[in-house]
Design a protein around this motif. Structure first.
Motif, PDB file in Angstrom:
ATOM      1  N   HIS A 117       0.834  -1.210   0.000  1.00 47.14           N
ATOM      2  CA  HIS A 117       0.000   0.000   0.000  1.00 47.14           C
ATOM      3  C   HIS A 117       0.866   1.256   0.000  1.00 47.14           C
ATOM      4  CE1 HIS A 117      -3.400  -2.632   0.971  1.00 47.14           C
ATOM      5  NE2 HIS A 117      -4.192  -1.598   0.716  1.00 47.14           N
ATOM      6  N   GLY A 118       1.949   1.237   0.775  1.00 49.71           N
ATOM      7  CA  GLY A 118       2.845   2.388   0.769  1.00 49.71           C
ATOM      8  C   GLY A 118       3.516   2.580  -0.579  1.00 49.71           C
ATOM      9  N   THR A 119       3.951   1.475  -1.182  1.00 49.01           N
ATOM     10  CA  THR A 119       4.572   1.545  -2.509  1.00 49.01           C
ATOM     11  C   THR A 119       3.586   2.070  -3.541  1.00 49.01           C
ATOM     12  OG1 THR A 119       6.011  -0.319  -1.942  1.00 49.01           O
ATOM     13  CG2 THR A 119       5.770   0.214  -4.275  1.00 49.01           C
ATOM     14  N   ALA A 120       2.345   1.581  -3.491  1.00 49.91           N
ATOM     15  CA  ALA A 120       1.314   2.035  -4.424  1.00 49.91           C
ATOM     16  C   ALA A 120       1.050   3.525  -4.264  1.00 49.91           C
ATOM     17  CB  ALA A 120       0.030   1.238  -4.224  1.00 49.91           C
ATOM     18  N   ALA A 121       1.035   3.994  -3.034  1.00 52.76           N
ATOM     19  CA  ALA A 121       0.812   5.423  -2.785  1.00 52.76           C
ATOM     20  C   ALA A 121       1.943   6.259  -3.376  1.00 52.76           C
ATOM     21  CB  ALA A 121       0.676   5.678  -1.290  1.00 52.76           C
ATOM     22  N   MET A 122       3.186   5.775  -3.261  1.00 52.66           N
ATOM     23  CA  MET A 122       4.315   6.502  -3.855  1.00 52.66           C
ATOM     24  C   MET A 122       4.211   6.521  -5.372  1.00 52.66           C
ATOM     25  SD  MET A 122       7.613   5.644  -1.443  1.00 52.66           S
ATOM     26  CE  MET A 122       7.446   3.850  -1.447  1.00 52.66           C
ATOM     27  N   LEU A 123       3.769   5.425  -5.969  1.00 51.12           N
ATOM     28  CA  LEU A 123       3.571   5.391  -7.416  1.00 51.12           C
ATOM     29  C   LEU A 123       2.439   6.341  -7.833  1.00 51.12           C
ATOM     30  CD1 LEU A 123       4.005   1.568  -8.054  1.00 51.12           C
ATOM     31  CD2 LEU A 123       5.472   3.386  -8.963  1.00 51.12           C
ATOM     32  N   ALA A 124       1.432   6.452  -6.979  1.00 49.74           N
ATOM     33  CA  ALA A 124       0.344   7.397  -7.266  1.00 49.74           C
ATOM     34  C   ALA A 124       0.880   8.827  -7.274  1.00 49.74           C
ATOM     35  CB  ALA A 124      -0.767   7.247  -6.231  1.00 49.74           C
ATOM     36  N   ARG A 173      -6.407  -4.020  13.512  1.00 47.21           N
ATOM     37  CA  ARG A 173      -4.964  -3.772  13.477  1.00 47.21           C
ATOM     38  C   ARG A 173      -4.470  -3.528  12.048  1.00 47.21           C
ATOM     39  NH1 ARG A 173      -1.588  -4.906  17.491  1.00 47.21           N
ATOM     40  NH2 ARG A 173      -3.134  -6.328  18.415  1.00 47.21           N
ATOM     41  N   LEU A 174      -4.926  -4.346  11.102  1.00 46.82           N
ATOM     42  CA  LEU A 174      -4.450  -4.217   9.721  1.00 46.82           C
ATOM     43  C   LEU A 174      -4.854  -2.878   9.117  1.00 46.82           C
ATOM     44  CD1 LEU A 174      -3.095  -5.364   7.196  1.00 46.82           C
ATOM     45  CD2 LEU A 174      -5.275  -6.465   6.621  1.00 46.82           C
ATOM     46  N   VAL A 175      -6.101  -2.454   9.356  1.00 48.63           N
ATOM     47  CA  VAL A 175      -6.572  -1.163   8.855  1.00 48.63           C
ATOM     48  C   VAL A 175      -5.679  -0.036   9.371  1.00 48.63           C
ATOM     49  CG1 VAL A 175      -8.435   0.510   9.169  1.00 48.63           C
ATOM     50  CG2 VAL A 175      -8.970  -1.796   8.409  1.00 48.63           C
ATOM     51  N   ARG A 176      -5.414  -0.046  10.648  1.00 48.08           N
ATOM     52  CA  ARG A 176      -4.617   1.026  11.260  1.00 48.08           C
ATOM     53  C   ARG A 176      -3.171   0.991  10.764  1.00 48.08           C
ATOM     54  NH1 ARG A 176      -5.856   0.960  17.614  1.00 48.08           N
ATOM     55  NH2 ARG A 176      -4.941   3.060  17.486  1.00 48.08           N
ATOM     56  N   GLU A 177      -2.599  -0.215  10.674  1.00 47.73           N
ATOM     57  CA  GLU A 177      -1.222  -0.326  10.206  1.00 47.73           C
ATOM     58  C   GLU A 177      -1.092   0.096   8.741  1.00 47.73           C
ATOM     59  OE1 GLU A 177       0.418  -3.964  13.089  1.00 47.73           O
ATOM     60  OE2 GLU A 177      -0.098  -4.364  10.989  1.00 47.73           O
ATOM     61  N   THR A 178      -2.090  -0.235   7.942  1.00 44.01           N
ATOM     62  CA  THR A 178      -2.050   0.124   6.523  1.00 44.01           C
ATOM     63  C   THR A 178      -2.143   1.633   6.345  1.00 44.01           C
ATOM     64  OG1 THR A 178      -3.044  -2.000   5.906  1.00 44.01           O
ATOM     65  CG2 THR A 178      -3.166  -0.221   4.291  1.00 44.01           C
ATOM     66  N   ALA A 179      -3.035   2.275   7.088  1.00 46.18           N
ATOM     67  CA  ALA A 179      -3.154   3.727   7.004  1.00 46.18           C
ATOM     68  C   ALA A 179      -1.852   4.405   7.432  1.00 46.18           C
ATOM     69  CB  ALA A 179      -4.314   4.211   7.864  1.00 46.18           C
ATOM     70  N   ARG A 180      -1.224   3.884   8.476  1.00 42.01           N
ATOM     71  CA  ARG A 180       0.058   4.453   8.916  1.00 42.01           C
ATOM     72  C   ARG A 180       1.130   4.267   7.842  1.00 42.01           C
ATOM     73  NH1 ARG A 180      -0.704   1.309  13.922  1.00 42.01           N
ATOM     74  NH2 ARG A 180      -1.840   2.591  15.453  1.00 42.01           N
ATOM     75  N   GLU A 181       1.123   3.101   7.180  1.00 40.01           N
ATOM     76  CA  GLU A 181       2.100   2.826   6.125  1.00 40.01           C
ATOM     77  C   GLU A 181       1.984   3.850   5.002  1.00 40.01           C
ATOM     78  OE1 GLU A 181       5.251   0.675   4.492  1.00 40.01           O
ATOM     79  OE2 GLU A 181       4.220   0.064   6.339  1.00 40.01           O
ATOM     80  N   VAL A 182       0.759   4.153   4.611  1.00 39.23           N
ATOM     81  CA  VAL A 182       0.539   5.122   3.548  1.00 39.23           C
ATOM     82  C   VAL A 182       0.934   6.518   4.007  1.00 39.23           C
ATOM     83  CG1 VAL A 182      -1.220   6.206   2.090  1.00 39.23           C
ATOM     84  CG2 VAL A 182      -1.237   3.720   2.431  1.00 39.23           C
ATOM     85  N   GLU A 196       3.195   7.314   6.188  1.00 36.21           N
ATOM     86  CA  GLU A 196       4.657   7.395   6.219  1.00 36.21           C
ATOM     87  C   GLU A 196       5.240   7.498   4.808  1.00 36.21           C
ATOM     88  OE1 GLU A 196       6.038   4.040   8.423  1.00 36.21           O
ATOM     89  OE2 GLU A 196       5.126   4.707  10.313  1.00 36.21           O
ATOM     90  N   ALA A 197       4.557   6.884   3.842  1.00 30.52           N
ATOM     91  CA  ALA A 197       5.059   6.884   2.466  1.00 30.52           C
ATOM     92  C   ALA A 197       4.860   8.222   1.773  1.00 30.52           C
ATOM     93  CB  ALA A 197       4.389   5.773   1.659  1.00 30.52           C
ATOM     94  N   VAL A 198       3.692   8.847   1.967  1.00 25.51           N
ATOM     95  CA  VAL A 198       3.370  10.047   1.176  1.00 25.51           C
ATOM     96  C   VAL A 198       2.776  11.169   2.006  1.00 25.51           C
ATOM     97  CG1 VAL A 198       3.041   8.756  -0.966  1.00 25.51           C
ATOM     98  CG2 VAL A 198       1.083   9.132   0.548  1.00 25.51           C
ATOM     99  N   GLY A 199       2.830  11.051   3.326  1.00 22.75           N
ATOM    100  CA  GLY A 199       2.244  12.086   4.158  1.00 22.75           C
ATOM    101  C   GLY A 199       2.764  13.470   3.812  1.00 22.75           C
ATOM    102  N   GLY A 200       1.848  14.424   3.636  1.00 22.32           N
ATOM    103  CA  GLY A 200       2.224  15.786   3.266  1.00 22.32           C
ATOM    104  C   GLY A 200       2.273  16.011   1.774  1.00 22.32           C
ATOM    105  N   LYS A 201       2.511  14.950   0.988  1.00 26.58           N
ATOM    106  CA  LYS A 201       2.548  15.077  -0.470  1.00 26.58           C
ATOM    107  C   LYS A 201       1.147  14.916  -1.060  1.00 26.58           C
ATOM    108  CE  LYS A 201       7.202  13.093  -0.853  1.00 26.58           C
ATOM    109  NZ  LYS A 201       7.999  11.961  -1.414  1.00 26.58           N
ATOM    110  N   LEU A 202       0.411  13.936  -0.565  1.00 29.14           N
ATOM    111  CA  LEU A 202      -0.927  13.644  -1.066  1.00 29.14           C
ATOM    112  C   LEU A 202      -1.934  13.714   0.080  1.00 29.14           C
ATOM    113  CD1 LEU A 202      -0.323  10.451  -3.269  1.00 29.14           C
ATOM    114  CD2 LEU A 202      -0.112  12.850  -3.938  1.00 29.14           C
TER     115      LEU A 202
END
Length: 389
Positions: A147-154, A196-205, A207-213
């Protein structure tokens, strides 16, 4: 409280949208080879020219097995040039573009994708007529990171926002469901573990693109299935997501693509049309017992509002109201109820220029009749069947 003007500019995380209307994610069926087509670009350019503040591309899987069928986009470098052409076209019309990212989980169809489908626990997929494998700990970690990688590609593709799919019993949503999640590890049992998975996934995204998107999540309020995820638990999950600070907004939704798809849409159940586009033996099954799966629910304007109010009362973060938003009156009601944005789907499929028409004449009524015959067209190119070519 000052009620905002739905058609005035508004902040969404780091973005400023020209208005508070979002075209909701609706799978387009216009991505042959799992890549952007000119047809897909036009599909999103039209409502952008028609006045929406942001359009949402659906569905961008974070992994190849995260698709529901083989021609859905999955986020990889090969997809970036086409996605960049799409976002450029949307931006040229003055709108923002959001990529819905997620993993289909048990909704994935191995018969169509060639990849095994994954769920929190082993189960049977009635749509694919195959068993779904229980995700391993390494699968969970891989999909979270994806999910973090996909967000960076977005971000590389020029998107202004991502919408993380936490609804409809897709992968993350299936973990929320006590009906589908029978795990005994840290991802099963209590609501805290199932979330847990929902929260961890949102945090992953984040961390990947926070502030950019801008980061939005589509979160189910209830699955519409006995024993499934329900509103009381959704309220707590929304509170946790707000506390985590990983999201800029939540778009509220309902229903299970796996077990009760019509619960989301309301209106007519187009069983003959679904049967027509299916292959055997699914075609015969839909014709014979389709009514037992495609339940019919009466349509009414703002049909998610009653449940969404309870989420609104529980959190202060921005929320998007989806479901039966078709006119200025409904939009103004959503604003008065404290929702920061509205999301529209079928009405814009019928009339991509509806927002411009409402801006010009506030009493404009949508021509959508909620027949839902647009739903089966996702297999051949999503469209309103009442609009002539």
């Amino acid at each position: 409280m000052t009620v905002p003007d739905v058609l005035a500019p508004a902040k969404l995380g780091p973005l400023t949208l020209r208005n508070r209307v979002v075209k909701a994610a609706t799978f387009e069926g216009r991505t042959p080879g799992a890549l952007v087509s000119d047809d897909l670009i036009e599909y999103h350019r039209a409502p952008s020219a028609g006045g929406v503040g942001m359009t949402t591309v659906a569905y961008c899987a974070v992994a190849p097995e995260g698709r529901t069928e083989a021609d859905q986009i999955w986020m990889r470098p090969d997809a970036v040039p086409g996605l960049r052409r799409l976002t450029d076209a949307v931006h040229a019309e003055g709108a923002a573009a959001s990529a819905q990212i997620g993993h289909a989980g048990p909704v994935g169809n191995q018969r169509l994708t060639g990849y095994r489908a994954l769920a929190p626990s082993r189960m049977f997929n009635p749509l694919a007529m195959r068993s779904v494998h229980a995700a391993s700990a390494s699968d969970i970690e891989r999909i979270r990171i994806a999910h973090g990688t996909a967000a960076m590609l977005a971000a590389e593709s020029g998107f202004d926002a991502v919408e993380i799919h936490f609804g409809h019993n897709y992968f993350a949503s299936s973990f929320l469901s006590p009906k589908l999640n029978k795990r005994t590890d840290a991802y099963g049992g209590s609501l805290e573990n199932r979330a847990r998975l929902v929260r961890e996934t949102a945090r992953e995204v984040r961390e990947a693109v926070g502030g950019k998107l801008a980061i939005v999540a589509k979160l189910s309020m209830d699955d519409g299935v006995p024993g499934g995820f329900w509103l009381d638990e959704a309220i707590q999950v929304a509170r946790w997501l707000e506390e985590d600070g990983s999201l800029d907004a939540i778009q509220l939704t309902i229903g299970s693509s796996l077990l009760n798809p019509m619960y989301l849409f309301k209106g007519d159940a187009p069983i003959p049309e679904f049967a027509q586009v299916m292959q055997q033996p699914i075609k015969l099954g839909v014709r014979v017992v389709g009514g037992a799966f495609l339940h019919e629910y009466p349509y009414k304007p703002l049909f998610m509002l009653e449940s969404a109010r309870q989420i609104r009362d529980a959190v202060s973060m921005p929320l998007m109201l989806l479901g039966g938003v078709t006119d200025r009156e409904g939009m103004d009601t959503a604003m008065a109820e404290g929702f920061e944005f509205v999301a529209m789907a079928r009405a814009l499929l019928r009339e991509p220029d509806l927002i411009n028409r409402i801006a010009a004449e506030p009493k404009t009524r949508s021509l959508c009749i909620h027949c839902n015959k647009c739903m089966p067209t996702i297999y051949t190119g999503a469209r309103c069947v009442l609009v002539s070519d």
